[in-house]
Design a protein around this motif. Structure first.
Motif, PDB file in Angstrom:
ATOM      1  N   VAL A 373      96.034  89.076 -26.565  1.00  0.00           N
ATOM      2  CA  VAL A 373      96.363  87.889 -25.547  1.00  0.00           C
ATOM      3  C   VAL A 373      96.226  88.272 -24.052  1.00  0.00           C
ATOM      4  O   VAL A 373      95.636  87.503 -23.119  1.00  0.00           O
ATOM      5  N   GLU A 374      96.197  89.474 -23.611  1.00  0.00           N
ATOM      6  CA  GLU A 374      96.055  89.915 -22.116  1.00  0.00           C
ATOM      7  C   GLU A 374      94.899  90.399 -21.730  1.00  0.00           C
ATOM      8  O   GLU A 374      94.503  90.414 -20.705  1.00  0.00           O
ATOM      9  N   GLU A 375      94.136  90.856 -22.769  1.00  0.00           N
ATOM     10  CA  GLU A 375      92.728  91.582 -22.479  1.00  0.00           C
ATOM     11  C   GLU A 375      91.590  91.192 -23.090  1.00  0.00           C
ATOM     12  O   GLU A 375      90.581  90.769 -22.575  1.00  0.00           O
ATOM     13  N   LEU A 376      91.642  90.825 -24.541  1.00  0.00           N
ATOM     14  CA  LEU A 376      90.476  90.768 -25.502  1.00  0.00           C
ATOM     15  C   LEU A 376      90.212  89.345 -26.143  1.00  0.00           C
ATOM     16  O   LEU A 376      89.293  89.058 -26.946  1.00  0.00           O
ATOM     17  N   SER A 377      91.251  88.308 -25.613  1.00  0.00           N
ATOM     18  CA  SER A 377      90.695  87.037 -26.147  1.00  0.00           C
ATOM     19  C   SER A 377      89.669  86.287 -25.492  1.00  0.00           C
ATOM     20  O   SER A 377      89.250  86.895 -24.389  1.00  0.00           O
ATOM     21  N   TRP A 378      88.944  85.517 -26.159  1.00  0.00           N
ATOM     22  CA  TRP A 378      87.823  84.711 -25.718  1.00  0.00           C
ATOM     23  C   TRP A 378      88.194  84.305 -24.389  1.00  0.00           C
ATOM     24  O   TRP A 378      86.993  84.026 -23.399  1.00  0.00           O
ATOM     25  N   GLU A 379      89.231  83.723 -24.007  1.00  0.00           N
ATOM     26  CA  GLU A 379      89.704  83.174 -22.776  1.00  0.00           C
ATOM     27  C   GLU A 379      89.262  84.271 -21.400  1.00  0.00           C
ATOM     28  O   GLU A 379      88.856  83.870 -20.281  1.00  0.00           O
ATOM     29  N   HIS A 380      89.500  85.589 -21.893  1.00  0.00           N
ATOM     30  CA  HIS A 380      89.344  86.571 -21.005  1.00  0.00           C
ATOM     31  C   HIS A 380      87.645  87.102 -21.027  1.00  0.00           C
ATOM     32  O   HIS A 380      87.169  87.178 -19.980  1.00  0.00           O
ATOM     33  N   THR A 381      87.128  87.390 -22.335  1.00  0.00           N
ATOM     34  CA  THR A 381      85.803  87.845 -22.470  1.00  0.00           C
ATOM     35  C   THR A 381      84.756  87.198 -21.902  1.00  0.00           C
ATOM     36  O   THR A 381      83.828  87.163 -21.591  1.00  0.00           O
ATOM     37  N   SER A 382      84.979  85.658 -22.283  1.00  0.00           N
ATOM     38  CA  SER A 382      83.906  84.780 -22.059  1.00  0.00           C
ATOM     39  C   SER A 382      83.501  84.686 -20.389  1.00  0.00           C
ATOM     40  O   SER A 382      82.561  83.995 -20.102  1.00  0.00           O
ATOM     41  N   LYS A 383      84.465  85.091 -19.509  1.00  0.00           N
ATOM     42  CA  LYS A 383      84.069  84.982 -18.479  1.00  0.00           C
ATOM     43  C   LYS A 383      82.895  85.712 -17.937  1.00  0.00           C
ATOM     44  O   LYS A 383      82.048  85.335 -16.942  1.00  0.00           O
ATOM     45  N   ALA A 384      82.568  86.729 -18.568  1.00  0.00           N
ATOM     46  CA  ALA A 384      81.086  87.372 -18.390  1.00  0.00           C
ATOM     47  C   ALA A 384      79.712  86.434 -18.928  1.00  0.00           C
ATOM     48  O   ALA A 384      78.847  86.674 -18.052  1.00  0.00           O
ATOM     49  N   LEU A 385      80.183  85.648 -19.946  1.00  0.00           N
ATOM     50  CA  LEU A 385      79.208  84.595 -20.294  1.00  0.00           C
ATOM     51  C   LEU A 385      78.931  83.640 -18.998  1.00  0.00           C
ATOM     52  O   LEU A 385      77.677  83.444 -18.732  1.00  0.00           O
ATOM     53  N   LEU A 386      79.856  83.237 -18.463  1.00  0.00           N
ATOM     54  CA  LEU A 386      79.901  82.233 -17.408  1.00  0.00           C
ATOM     55  C   LEU A 386      79.162  82.847 -16.134  1.00  0.00           C
ATOM     56  O   LEU A 386      78.381  82.383 -15.404  1.00  0.00           O
ATOM     57  N   GLU A 387      79.682  84.312 -15.876  1.00  0.00           N
ATOM     58  CA  GLU A 387      79.266  84.908 -14.695  1.00  0.00           C
ATOM     59  C   GLU A 387      77.782  84.973 -14.688  1.00  0.00           C
ATOM     60  O   GLU A 387      77.016  84.977 -13.892  1.00  0.00           O
TER      61      GLU A 387
END
Length: 398
Positions: A373-387
């Motif tokens: 919930v705090e680190e590894l969900s797609w909500e967090h990890t997908s930021k690298a895709l968009l960046e």
């Protein structure tokens, strides 16, 4: 409107391929035009359809190859259809980028045909193919192995930038692939929490037994299911544990072979193979499981790879037993017990230890769920895709 992206994936249909589907829909939600080329598969037979704004084009693919002739037939057929459909999509929709998802490491060849139009290639490194070859065939020599290492180098040479699933893969991209560190983005395959809903268990799935051990994933040669079956036999015959059943969710090329192995070991009454299953069946089994397992054996491939199932177990609050692998430990940390690598007996003992300690299971469950919930969900990890795509389309990546 942002740029236009064509995603090509060869080994699984979309939207069944969770990582690719999450990438595609996230890009669409952020203003990109996204098309996908993928093979057909069970339940995904339409040649063309648009789902959630993603334009999907599918093609036939021969059976999984084995040996030089088999692989040449499989890869050659895929490349033919990928190029054919890419030409069609370029005329109809257009694309600025071809985003290639391996395995295999040959999709850059399709992108090279569009280079004269200014189309760039982006590599999405899902599997390290030389190590995958070694895991499948037990050797690091011969023409096929050398082909894998050559294709990996060529792929990175042709990529404008790359997405990789973890830090181990990032080092490979830099050291073996020769990519500049600033052009390598760690894009972990975090689960979408809205898909993995925690629900009440269905006790009837346990067939009258007290505990269920759950498994989710591909049923193939390198997934280590025989270790799990051997652990189940040891628990029953040597530890006299007849209070445990096993739910194995997933399909793959070794499904029938492993069913036969289970039967030969006398485990038919406690081991259920669901085959490839929809999300509702998967959720029924995993929510019913008291613990979940990752029996992937220790080898150079698995030690460096992040397994989606581990993160999905954690998202559902399931304590885990797995062999002690580098990236498996990074993902799960305190949400898992770690058996000696490739030791089915130690895995059995760790399963028993965890089933017999309800308080420890609760602590591990809470830790794993919180970490996702705090680190590894797609909500967090997908930021690298968009960046990565922001930097590319704004000209920061040359």
């Amino acid at each position: 409107m942002n740029g236009k992206i064509l995603i090509i994936v060869e080994n699984l249909p979309v939207p069944f391929d969770t990582r690719v589907w999450q990438e595609a829909t996230t890009l669409v939600e952020n203003g990109y035009t996204v098309s996908v080329i993928c093979p057909k598969g069970k339940g995904y037979e339409k040649e063309q359809e648009t789902i959630s704004g993603v334009h999907i084009y599918r093609h036939d693919l021969p059976a999984e190859g084995s040996g030089p002739i088999g692989y040449a037939k499989e890869y050659g057929s895929a490349l033919y259809h990928e190029l054919r459909l890419a030409k069609k999509i370029y005329k109809k929709i257009g694309f600025d980028v071809i985003h290639g998802c391996n395995p295999p490491d040959d999709i850059y060849m399709v992108a090279s045909r569009f280079r004269k139009y200014g189309v760039r290639y982006v590599f999405d490194h899902h599997d390290i193919c030389p190590e995958l070859f070694e895991a499948k065939f037990g050797k690091k020599k011969g023409l096929l192995y050398r082909t894998q290492t050559w294709l990996e180098r060529k792929t990175y040479q042709n990529a404008a930038f790359a997405f990789v699933t973890n830090e181990s893969y990032r080092q490979i991209a830099i050291e073996r692939g020769g990519m500049a560190p600033e052009k390598v983005y760690v894009l972990r395959s975090g689960p979408k929490l809205e898909r993995l809903k925690i629900q009440p268990p269905k006790e009837e799935l346990k067939g009258g037994r007290r505990y269920m051990v759950g498994y989710l994933g591909v049923i193939g040669k390198q997934e280590g299911i025989p270790y799990l079956l051997e652990a189940a036999r040891y628990l029953r015959e040597e530890m006299k544990r007849d209070d445990i059943c096993y739910g194995i969710v997933g399909g793959g090329t070794s499904l029938e072979e492993l069913k036969a192995l289970s039967a030969s070991m006398g485990l038919d009454d406690i081991v259920t193979f669901t085959g490839r299953a929809p999300d509702d069946v998967m959720l029924d089994y995993l929510n019913t499981a008291d613990i979940c397992v990752n029996p992937d054996e220790y080898n150079p491939m698995n030690d460096k790879s992040t397994m989606n199932k581990v993160l999905e177990y954690m998202a559902l609050g399931k304590p885990i037993v797995q062999f002690d692998l580098t990236e498996g430990r990074f993902s799960a940390r305190e949400a898992s017990l770690y058996a000696k690598p490739n030791d089915a007996v130690d895995m059995a003992k760790k399963i028993a230890e965890l089933l017999d300690n309800e308080e420890k299971r609760k602590q591990m469950s809470a830790f794993g769920r919180r970490r996702v919930v705090e680190e590894l969900s797609w909500e967090h990890t997908s930021k690298a895709l968009l960046e990565g795509y922001r930097a590319f389309f704004e000209g920061e990546i040359k």
